[in-house]
Design a protein around this motif. Structure first.
Motif, PDB file in Angstrom:
ATOM      1  N   SER A  69      53.531  12.999 -14.803  1.00  0.00           N
ATOM      2  CA  SER A  69      54.379  14.099 -14.335  1.00  0.00           C
ATOM      3  C   SER A  69      54.437  15.213 -15.369  1.00  0.00           C
ATOM      4  O   SER A  69      54.406  16.398 -15.018  1.00  0.00           O
ATOM      5  N   CYS A  70      54.535  14.864 -16.638  1.00  0.00           N
ATOM      6  CA  CYS A  70      54.550  15.866 -17.703  1.00  0.00           C
ATOM      7  C   CYS A  70      53.229  16.641 -17.727  1.00  0.00           C
ATOM      8  O   CYS A  70      53.228  17.867 -17.865  1.00  0.00           O
ATOM      9  N   VAL A  71      52.132  15.940 -17.572  1.00  0.00           N
ATOM     10  CA  VAL A  71      50.819  16.590 -17.597  1.00  0.00           C
ATOM     11  C   VAL A  71      50.677  17.543 -16.406  1.00  0.00           C
ATOM     12  O   VAL A  71      50.161  18.656 -16.547  1.00  0.00           O
ATOM     13  N   VAL A  72      51.171  17.137 -15.240  1.00  0.00           N
ATOM     14  CA  VAL A  72      51.061  17.958 -14.033  1.00  0.00           C
ATOM     15  C   VAL A  72      51.791  19.287 -14.192  1.00  0.00           C
ATOM     16  O   VAL A  72      51.314  20.320 -13.742  1.00  0.00           O
ATOM     17  N   VAL A  73      52.945  19.269 -14.853  1.00  0.00           N
ATOM     18  CA  VAL A  73      53.713  20.516 -15.036  1.00  0.00           C
ATOM     19  C   VAL A  73      53.348  21.204 -16.347  1.00  0.00           C
ATOM     20  O   VAL A  73      54.085  22.029 -16.851  1.00  0.00           O
TER      21      VAL A  73
END
Length: 99
Positions: free
Chosen positions: A75-79
């Motif tokens: 999730s961190c990588v996606v945002v």
């Protein structure tokens, strides 16, 4: 995998072969159970730092619990963010189950 499927898997390793995988400073893991929750090896620096921070070994985590770590990191990588331990602690709380 069904119980029937598992019963068809046989190991041809001898006790000596199995001992060759073990060393005094290493712990053997069953990687099949963790692969279903998105764990890939080698572990990312974030996952390793998280385990060090909480002073737990990878083998002490339940695969479904570790799946939350994988989900958080992705999730961190996606945002376009960088996963960090303080940010993780804002969303999740590690608890011990038993002794």
């Amino acid at each position: 995998m069904s119980h029937t499927g598992r019963s068809m898997i046989h190991s041809f390793l001898t006790a000596k072969d199995l001992e060759s995988f073990c060393t005094p400073d290493r712990i053997v893991l069953y990687t099949l159970s963790f692969s279903s929750c998105g764990v890939r090896y080698p572990l990312s620096p974030f996952k390793v730092n998280l385990l060090h921070h909480f002073k737990v070994h990878f083998s002490q985590l339940h695969p479904l619990g570790f799946m939350k770590v994988v989900h958080f990191e992705l999730s961190c990588v996606v945002v376009s963010g960088e996963p960090s331990i303080p940010l993780f602690c804002m969303f999740y709380k590690l608890i011990a189950d038993g002794d």
